[in-house]
Design a protein around this motif. Sequence first.
Motif, PDB file in Angstrom:
ATOM      1  N   CYS A  29      29.565  32.340  42.118  1.00 23.67           N
ATOM      2  CA  CYS A  29      28.469  33.242  42.488  1.00 23.67           C
ATOM      3  C   CYS A  29      28.736  34.663  42.000  1.00 23.67           C
ATOM      4  O   CYS A  29      27.799  35.402  41.682  1.00 23.67           O
ATOM      5  N   ASP A  30      30.003  35.077  41.933  1.00 25.03           N
ATOM      6  CA  ASP A  30      30.296  36.431  41.440  1.00 25.03           C
ATOM      7  C   ASP A  30      30.045  36.495  39.934  1.00 25.03           C
ATOM      8  O   ASP A  30      29.459  37.461  39.435  1.00 25.03           O
ATOM      9  N   GLY A  31      30.472  35.462  39.206  1.00 23.66           N
ATOM     10  CA  GLY A  31      30.257  35.428  37.760  1.00 23.66           C
ATOM     11  C   GLY A  31      28.774  35.423  37.424  1.00 23.66           C
ATOM     12  O   GLY A  31      28.283  36.259  36.656  1.00 23.66           O
ATOM     13  N   LEU A 134      31.662  39.410  32.070  1.00 24.36           N
ATOM     14  CA  LEU A 134      31.764  39.794  33.474  1.00 24.36           C
ATOM     15  C   LEU A 134      32.626  38.815  34.276  1.00 24.36           C
ATOM     16  O   LEU A 134      32.569  37.602  34.050  1.00 24.36           O
ATOM     17  N   ASP A 135      33.420  39.365  35.200  1.00 26.13           N
ATOM     18  CA  ASP A 135      34.205  38.547  36.144  1.00 26.13           C
ATOM     19  C   ASP A 135      35.160  37.590  35.432  1.00 26.13           C
ATOM     20  O   ASP A 135      35.397  36.487  35.908  1.00 26.13           O
ATOM     21  N   THR A 136      35.717  38.005  34.317  1.00 25.44           N
ATOM     22  CA  THR A 136      36.515  37.102  33.478  1.00 25.44           C
ATOM     23  C   THR A 136      37.816  37.802  33.072  1.00 25.44           C
ATOM     24  O   THR A 136      37.774  38.831  32.397  1.00 25.44           O
ATOM     25  N   ASP A 162      35.441  43.685  35.163  1.00 28.51           N
ATOM     26  CA  ASP A 162      36.157  42.651  35.924  1.00 28.51           C
ATOM     27  C   ASP A 162      37.022  43.241  37.038  1.00 28.51           C
ATOM     28  O   ASP A 162      37.317  44.429  37.050  1.00 28.51           O
ATOM     29  N   HIS A 163      37.468  42.346  37.927  1.00 24.44           N
ATOM     30  CA  HIS A 163      38.331  42.766  39.042  1.00 24.44           C
ATOM     31  C   HIS A 163      39.603  41.916  39.151  1.00 24.44           C
ATOM     32  O   HIS A 163      40.330  42.028  40.141  1.00 24.44           O
ATOM     33  N   HIS A 164      39.891  41.058  38.174  1.00 26.14           N
ATOM     34  CA  HIS A 164      41.095  40.229  38.254  1.00 26.14           C
ATOM     35  C   HIS A 164      42.348  41.027  37.871  1.00 26.14           C
ATOM     36  O   HIS A 164      42.353  41.716  36.852  1.00 26.14           O
ATOM     37  N   ALA A 165      43.393  40.885  38.667  1.00 30.15           N
ATOM     38  CA  ALA A 165      44.643  41.617  38.400  1.00 30.15           C
ATOM     39  C   ALA A 165      45.211  41.206  37.040  1.00 30.15           C
ATOM     40  O   ALA A 165      45.917  41.973  36.394  1.00 30.15           O
ATOM     41  N   SER A 182      34.990  42.237  44.048  1.00 28.06           N
ATOM     42  CA  SER A 182      34.243  41.332  43.184  1.00 28.06           C
ATOM     43  C   SER A 182      33.756  42.092  41.963  1.00 28.06           C
ATOM     44  O   SER A 182      33.752  43.329  41.965  1.00 28.06           O
ATOM     45  N   ALA A 183      33.330  41.355  40.956  1.00 26.78           N
ATOM     46  CA  ALA A 183      32.762  41.998  39.770  1.00 26.78           C
ATOM     47  C   ALA A 183      31.445  42.683  40.137  1.00 26.78           C
ATOM     48  O   ALA A 183      31.115  43.741  39.603  1.00 26.78           O
ATOM     49  N   THR A 184      30.703  42.082  41.065  1.00 28.84           N
ATOM     50  CA  THR A 184      29.403  42.679  41.411  1.00 28.84           C
ATOM     51  C   THR A 184      29.585  44.023  42.126  1.00 28.84           C
ATOM     52  O   THR A 184      28.735  44.894  42.012  1.00 28.84           O
ATOM     53  N   THR A 217      30.668  35.869  48.442  1.00 23.00           N
ATOM     54  CA  THR A 217      31.468  34.691  48.097  1.00 23.00           C
ATOM     55  C   THR A 217      32.909  35.062  47.753  1.00 23.00           C
ATOM     56  O   THR A 217      33.836  34.378  48.165  1.00 23.00           O
ATOM     57  N   ASP A 218      33.108  36.162  47.013  1.00 18.93           N
ATOM     58  CA  ASP A 218      34.485  36.521  46.643  1.00 18.93           C
ATOM     59  C   ASP A 218      35.311  37.020  47.837  1.00 18.93           C
ATOM     60  O   ASP A 218      36.538  36.995  47.792  1.00 18.93           O
ATOM     61  N   THR A 219      34.657  37.471  48.899  1.00 20.40           N
ATOM     62  CA  THR A 219      35.416  37.859  50.100  1.00 20.40           C
ATOM     63  C   THR A 219      35.446  36.714  51.115  1.00 20.40           C
ATOM     64  O   THR A 219      35.957  36.896  52.216  1.00 20.40           O
TER      65      THR A 219
HETATM   66 MN    MN Z   1      35.014  37.447  40.991  1.00 20.16          MN
END
Ligand code: MN
Length: 429
Positions: A29-31, A134-136, A162-165, A182-184, A217-219
């Motif tokens: 859902c975030d992607g 996005l989100d990748t 993006d938000h991935h470490a 999240s990316a959003t 969804t991401d939380t």
């Molecule tokens: Mn995400």
Amino acid sequence: MSAQVYEQITNLIEKSQKILILTHARADCDGLGSALSAYLVLKEMGKDVTVSTNDPAPENLMFLPSINIVRNSVSDSNKFVISVDASRVKLDKIEVDEQGDKVNIVITPADGILTQADVTFPTGADKYDLIMVLDTGNLEHLGPLYDKNVELFYETPVINIDHHASNTEFGQINLVDVTASSATEILFEYLEWLENKKKKKMITEDVATLLLGGIITDTGSFQHANTSPRALDTSAKLLDLGARQQEIIKHIFKTKKLSTLKLWGIILSKVQVDPVHRMVWSTISKDDLQEADADPSETEGIIDDLLTNAPGAEIIFLIKQNPDLVSISMRSTNNQADVGKFSADNGGGGHIRAAGFKVKDGRGFEEIVNEVVGKVRQYQAERLNIHGQPIVEPIVNPIENPIVEKPQSANNRPTIGISTGRKGDLFGL
Ligand SMILES: [Mn+2]
């Protein structure tokens, strides 16, 4: 710093007409939420926008606004193109000659002769002025969609949001914030800035719904540790802007297919606990999927339910057998048990508290499961300074044999206790 990146992103978008928006394979859902909200805003700005992701959207996300425009290839049309090189031979006319089930395209040159070498069938990627990812965390996470179109990424500028470490900063412009839920959430802050700059409303109710969907969804519905004041603040603003929170909750959390429930039952019946190493895990094999008549994507969410219902556990993981590989989803309940690092060490990635990795499935599922469990146990043994033999307590059927809260161990280390008084209570199923 952000404002400077925002300016760069805006300049690049304004210069571009044809824009391709991408998100990771098996998009969540975030992607999809970030990709589709960017789509709606860019279209409103008069851009020609294509959204692609490698796999069809899961059924529970089909309610997302504009989900039907998402493609599973980078092509923006279904046209088949026959291209004739007219640099050497001038063309006179092109006719279509239908003969029953056959269609001949007849090209008559003005002079000279056309040969097969003058005709090509350009396929694959269209030309884009800009790609937004996005989100990748890295381009490989786009899946086969990336492998099939690698050259496109050399030729086209990329904006990476993006938000991935584990993000590899693969874009020409990188808006990466690992503290965002999240990316959003990141995209919302940019759009808020953009609205202000343009003095124009861009975050419509549909856009707000897509953005809130990513945060919710991401939380894990504001249950994970990434539920920061900022995530809550952003969500409040989105609700104010007309985000349809009940619609998101209904489709994502309150609607489960029978096959999903069956699958969860199977996974829960296989939960194992190692209280000494503070780990809880379960497995799902191809046979299990078949038995439940379920799709691999239906296991999503269960790891988070395990997490919220396994008090005392530090590392919770699910080992899942896919068609050619085994994927391991991991969650941690504190920042010391860094599953992001553990996953990265095993060729995957993610955040400190939510991460995963994959293993090739050539050796048989059991062997891989044993190996993964062994590695996690070793990681915990080193971290917690545990020596000696592990004590494993398999729960054959947690519903019939509930684990009862254990007393504290001799060295006063808390042990795992999953207590369930009634049948079917375990993990909130
Ligand atoms: Mn995400």
